[in-house]
Design a protein around this motif. Structure first.
Motif, PDB file in Angstrom:
ATOM      1  N   LYS A 259      15.683 -13.208  41.117  1.00  0.00           N
ATOM      2  CA  LYS A 259      17.375 -12.972  40.420  1.00  0.00           C
ATOM      3  C   LYS A 259      17.879 -12.065  41.042  1.00  0.00           C
ATOM      4  CE  LYS A 259      19.565 -11.717  36.720  1.00  0.00           C
ATOM      5  NZ  LYS A 259      19.771 -13.147  35.845  1.00  0.00           N
ATOM      6  N   ILE A 260      19.669 -13.183  41.052  1.00  0.00           N
ATOM      7  CA  ILE A 260      20.359 -12.957  41.928  1.00  0.00           C
ATOM      8  C   ILE A 260      21.425 -11.736  41.314  1.00  0.00           C
ATOM      9  CG2 ILE A 260      22.191 -14.255  43.256  1.00  0.00           C
ATOM     10  CD1 ILE A 260      20.325 -15.784  43.682  1.00  0.00           C
ATOM     11  N   LYS A 261      21.646 -10.978  42.066  1.00  0.00           N
ATOM     12  CA  LYS A 261      22.687 -10.025  41.953  1.00  0.00           C
ATOM     13  C   LYS A 261      24.085 -10.399  42.303  1.00  0.00           C
ATOM     14  CE  LYS A 261      18.883  -6.240  44.478  1.00  0.00           C
ATOM     15  NZ  LYS A 261      18.967  -5.108  45.229  1.00  0.00           N
ATOM     16  N   GLN A 262      24.622  -9.647  41.489  1.00  0.00           N
ATOM     17  CA  GLN A 262      26.223  -9.758  41.449  1.00  0.00           C
ATOM     18  C   GLN A 262      26.831  -8.882  43.016  1.00  0.00           C
ATOM     19  OE1 GLN A 262      28.346 -11.399  38.576  1.00  0.00           O
ATOM     20  NE2 GLN A 262      29.691 -10.738  40.231  1.00  0.00           N
ATOM     21  N   SER A 263      25.800  -8.752  43.331  1.00  0.00           N
ATOM     22  CA  SER A 263      26.551  -7.079  44.490  1.00  0.00           C
ATOM     23  C   SER A 263      26.779  -8.899  45.670  1.00  0.00           C
ATOM     24  CB  SER A 263      26.055  -6.516  44.635  1.00  0.00           C
ATOM     25  OG  SER A 263      24.366  -6.388  44.476  1.00  0.00           O
ATOM     26  N   ASP A 264      25.296  -9.178  45.686  1.00  0.00           N
ATOM     27  CA  ASP A 264      25.698  -9.911  46.569  1.00  0.00           C
ATOM     28  C   ASP A 264      26.390 -11.356  46.575  1.00  0.00           C
ATOM     29  OD1 ASP A 264      22.849  -8.849  47.858  1.00  0.00           O
ATOM     30  OD2 ASP A 264      21.295  -9.906  46.677  1.00  0.00           O
ATOM     31  N   VAL A 265      26.712 -11.921  45.307  1.00  0.00           N
ATOM     32  CA  VAL A 265      27.357 -12.679  44.927  1.00  0.00           C
ATOM     33  C   VAL A 265      29.168 -12.556  45.746  1.00  0.00           C
ATOM     34  CG1 VAL A 265      28.279 -14.698  43.358  1.00  0.00           C
ATOM     35  CG2 VAL A 265      26.125 -13.819  43.340  1.00  0.00           C
ATOM     36  N   GLU A 266      29.451 -10.974  45.827  1.00  0.00           N
ATOM     37  CA  GLU A 266      30.369 -10.532  45.442  1.00  0.00           C
ATOM     38  C   GLU A 266      31.029 -10.515  47.471  1.00  0.00           C
ATOM     39  OE1 GLU A 266      31.100  -7.245  43.211  1.00  0.00           O
ATOM     40  OE2 GLU A 266      31.402  -8.138  41.064  1.00  0.00           O
ATOM     41  N   LYS A 267      29.496 -10.001  47.379  1.00  0.00           N
ATOM     42  CA  LYS A 267      29.338 -10.343  49.688  1.00  0.00           C
ATOM     43  C   LYS A 267      29.889 -11.304  49.810  1.00  0.00           C
ATOM     44  CE  LYS A 267      27.237  -7.678  52.826  1.00  0.00           C
ATOM     45  NZ  LYS A 267      26.063  -7.080  54.123  1.00  0.00           N
ATOM     46  N   PHE A 268      29.043 -12.117  49.375  1.00  0.00           N
ATOM     47  CA  PHE A 268      29.240 -14.065  50.028  1.00  0.00           C
ATOM     48  C   PHE A 268      30.907 -14.047  50.001  1.00  0.00           C
ATOM     49  CE2 PHE A 268      29.650 -18.027  49.769  1.00  0.00           C
ATOM     50  CZ  PHE A 268      28.287 -18.479  50.814  1.00  0.00           C
ATOM     51  N   VAL A 269      31.495 -13.789  48.484  1.00  0.00           N
ATOM     52  CA  VAL A 269      32.609 -14.462  48.268  1.00  0.00           C
ATOM     53  C   VAL A 269      33.933 -13.221  49.190  1.00  0.00           C
ATOM     54  CG1 VAL A 269      34.348 -14.067  46.559  1.00  0.00           C
ATOM     55  CG2 VAL A 269      32.204 -14.616  46.299  1.00  0.00           C
ATOM     56  N   PHE A 270      33.116 -12.503  49.473  1.00  0.00           N
ATOM     57  CA  PHE A 270      34.160 -10.844  50.461  1.00  0.00           C
ATOM     58  C   PHE A 270      33.956 -11.440  52.271  1.00  0.00           C
ATOM     59  CE2 PHE A 270      34.087  -7.567  53.671  1.00  0.00           C
ATOM     60  CZ  PHE A 270      35.527  -7.192  53.452  1.00  0.00           C
ATOM     61  N   LEU A 271      32.706 -12.213  52.187  1.00  0.00           N
ATOM     62  CA  LEU A 271      32.361 -13.214  53.629  1.00  0.00           C
ATOM     63  C   LEU A 271      32.897 -14.044  53.902  1.00  0.00           C
ATOM     64  CD1 LEU A 271      28.542 -11.346  54.581  1.00  0.00           C
ATOM     65  CD2 LEU A 271      31.228 -10.315  56.042  1.00  0.00           C
ATOM     66  N   PHE A 272      33.223 -15.048  52.954  1.00  0.00           N
ATOM     67  CA  PHE A 272      33.226 -16.335  53.189  1.00  0.00           C
ATOM     68  C   PHE A 272      34.270 -16.351  51.897  1.00  0.00           C
ATOM     69  CE2 PHE A 272      29.339 -15.817  54.719  1.00  0.00           C
ATOM     70  CZ  PHE A 272      29.195 -16.521  56.392  1.00  0.00           C
ATOM     71  N   PRO A 273      35.527 -15.898  52.237  1.00  0.00           N
ATOM     72  CA  PRO A 273      36.606 -16.001  51.093  1.00  0.00           C
ATOM     73  C   PRO A 273      37.426 -17.565  50.435  1.00  0.00           C
ATOM     74  CG  PRO A 273      37.724 -14.747  52.820  1.00  0.00           C
ATOM     75  CD  PRO A 273      36.456 -15.059  52.697  1.00  0.00           C
ATOM     76  N   GLU A 274      37.287 -18.327  50.833  1.00  0.00           N
ATOM     77  CA  GLU A 274      37.119 -18.979  51.252  1.00  0.00           C
ATOM     78  C   GLU A 274      36.304 -20.610  51.024  1.00  0.00           C
ATOM     79  OE1 GLU A 274      40.704 -21.065  54.177  1.00  0.00           O
ATOM     80  OE2 GLU A 274      41.799 -18.796  53.666  1.00  0.00           O
ATOM     81  N   TRP A 275      35.357 -20.154  51.288  1.00  0.00           N
ATOM     82  CA  TRP A 275      34.414 -21.731  51.020  1.00  0.00           C
ATOM     83  C   TRP A 275      34.012 -22.063  49.457  1.00  0.00           C
ATOM     84  CZ3 TRP A 275      32.306 -23.994  54.698  1.00  0.00           C
ATOM     85  CH2 TRP A 275      30.782 -24.748  54.772  1.00  0.00           C
ATOM     86  N   ASN A 276      34.234 -23.021  49.131  1.00  0.00           N
ATOM     87  CA  ASN A 276      33.921 -22.907  47.999  1.00  0.00           C
ATOM     88  C   ASN A 276      32.092 -23.227  48.034  1.00  0.00           C
ATOM     89  OD1 ASN A 276      35.985 -23.402  46.772  1.00  0.00           O
ATOM     90  ND2 ASN A 276      36.007 -25.740  48.459  1.00  0.00           N
ATOM     91  N   PHE A 277      31.847 -22.167  46.413  1.00  0.00           N
ATOM     92  CA  PHE A 277      30.018 -22.953  46.081  1.00  0.00           C
ATOM     93  C   PHE A 277      30.669 -21.806  44.852  1.00  0.00           C
ATOM     94  CE2 PHE A 277      31.060 -17.670  45.828  1.00  0.00           C
ATOM     95  CZ  PHE A 277      29.978 -17.354  45.654  1.00  0.00           C
TER      96      PHE A 277
END
Length: 474
Positions: A280-298
């Motif tokens: 189960k993917i955690k919302q917090s992990d996704v948000e951290k990904f966005v924080f680390l790579f804000p311009e990366w399309n995913f």
């Protein structure tokens, strides 16, 4: 005498590149006599080993091991590790090469800083020159850094390659590579978690050859299945920063499912496999990904909903119901030489859109007396966009060209640009966002209201005109 460093080079089908690779080893500033070169012939079918043997005959530092059958890159590395006699080991892929100071500089830093893992800079090399890559694993090192706790540097878990690192013998037991593709991801993450001190060096370079004929450039069923297996293995490391890497790999698999044409039964198998290996993917992990790579399309929404649908429903909803704009798209440039904009004078560039500073270069050689340029950033999507480096004189947007962003409620958005356009190349820097469903609904309501108001005015005018025309009936 014990060598300062062992270099393992698996060899398979690289006769065009192996000489450049070996020359970068024998000409190292540390001296070839201080390097143990372990060549693993992975049953190469070409003439690579004829070239290798000329070096082996000349330099006593070379050891040649011949696999009886083709074992693959991971197993060949494992075989080479059994023959290491020095305290440090590194890997070099046989179509790559390194800067001539790499090993001397690295070993000096290792000894000075008492580290058990050193990571050096790498550059992508293609067709005789360094090329820029849009690669999330290519973390640019701007300075030398000594690291005591890898968890303070979460982006480093994306440096998953085996080859731009030097390992101390205390880490050798972790270097056990798998047989499939992506054989180094889990091993590298495990090494990063277990290394006590890590040094990031900006002073030497590994040159990674971008070879379009490489197996990693051709996506097959094996790519999908093997990366899913890697995802499963990475979860076993039980590290919150590794989870960010997992999200990226899930995104990669989804990209392959969406972008490539598979038969439906294979697509269903891929989604089921991905759902099985992805916890189960955690919302917090996704948000951290966005924080680390804000311009990366995913595919944020897709990833978060991966477990919420059966495979068939998921495919229908996320591949076939929606067009997926994050895969490769085409930008078009129309050149007007006095006859207007036409398809005969169009230049296309394929790119992956990102939010900020898309920079596309168009070759204008062959065009003379340019009287106008029209730029279409993306077709088939409702977008908001703006040009950052060139004045816009017109656009088929639904708001003013003087606004911060231009909103396009057409599937064929375009800008008309102002300039003299005398150079051979034109670079356009632009920002682009996809209009969300909520924004789209709001904009269309507003647009429909304006259209309705205009229609009412037109109807009223027409009605009055008819009454005026037929007033003789009165």
């Amino acid at each position: 005498m014990k060598k300062a460093l062992s270099v393992i080079i698996p060899v398979y089908n690289v006769e065009s590149y192996i000489k450049e690779c070996l020359d970068s080893i024998v000409n190292q500033s540390i001296g070839i006599e201080n390097i143990e070169v372990i060549i693993v012939n992975d049953k190469t079918p070409d003439n690579s080993m004829d070239i290798v043997m000329k070096y082996a005959d000349k330099y006593p530092s070379f050891k040649v091991i011949n696999n009886e059958v083709n074992m693959g890159l991971g197993e060949s590395r494992n075989i080479g590790l059994k023959h290491v006699t020095s305290d440090y080991v590194t890997f070099l892929d046989s179509d790559d090469f390194i800067s001539l100071n790499a090993y001397e500089d690295a070993l000096n830093k290792i000894n000075e800083n008492n580290v058990d893992l050193l990571i050096y800079r790498w550059e992508t090399y293609s067709m005789g020159e360094i090329v820029q890559t849009n690669n999330i694993h290519h973390q640019f090192l701007e300075e030398n850094i000594l690291i005591d706790d890898i968890n303070n540097y979460p982006k480093l878990f994306f440096l998953t390659s085996a080859w731009n690192k030097i390992y101390h013998k205390s880490l050798f037991h972790l270097l056990k590579y798998s047989k499939g593709l992506y054989e180094d991801n889990c091993v590298t993450c495990n090494v990063l978690l277990n290394a006590k001190r890590i040094f990031l060096s900006n002073d030497s370079i590994y040159y990674y050859r971008k070879n379009l004929d490489s197996i990693t450039e051709k996506i097959s069923k094996n790519n999908v299945i093997d990366l899913c297996n890697v995802i499963s293995q990475l979860y076993d490391l039980n590290n919150h920063n590794v989870n960010i890497l997992i999200i990226n790999f899930i995104n990669d698999v989804l990209f392959w499912i969406y972008y490539y044409d598979w038969v439906i039964c294979d697509e269903l198998t891929f989604v089921e496999k991905l759902q099985k290996v992805s916890k189960k993917i955690k919302q917090s992990d996704v948000e951290k990904f966005v924080f680390l790579f804000p311009e990366w399309n995913f595919y944020k929404e897709d990833i978060l909903n991966l477990d919420n649908y059966d495979s068939e429903t998921f495919l229908a909803k996320y591949k076939y119901y929606k067009r997926l704009p994050k895969v490769k798209s085409i930008a078009g440039l129309y050149v007007d030489e006095g006859n207007g904009f036409s398809e005969d004078c169009r230049i296309d560039v394929v790119y992956v859109p990102k939010l900020k500073n898309n920079q596309l270069t168009f070759d204008l050689r062959g065009y003379s007396n340019i009287s106008g340029i029209r730029f279409d950033p993306l077709e088939g999507e409702f977008i908001k966009s703006r040009i950052n480096n060139i004045k816009v004189i017109d656009a088929n947007c639904d708001n003013s060209i003087n606004d911060d962003y231009q909103y396009f409620l057409t599937l064929d958005p375009n800008f008309v640009l102002d300039g003299e356009f005398k150079d051979d190349k034109l670079m356009i820097d632009f920002d682009l966002e996809f209009i969300t469903n909520e924004e789209l609904a709001s904009l269309f309501v507003e647009k429909n209201a304006i259209i309705a108001e205009k229609n009412n005015i037109i109807n009223e005018i027409n009605h009055k005109d008819k009454k005026h025309r037929f007033n003789f009936f009165k």
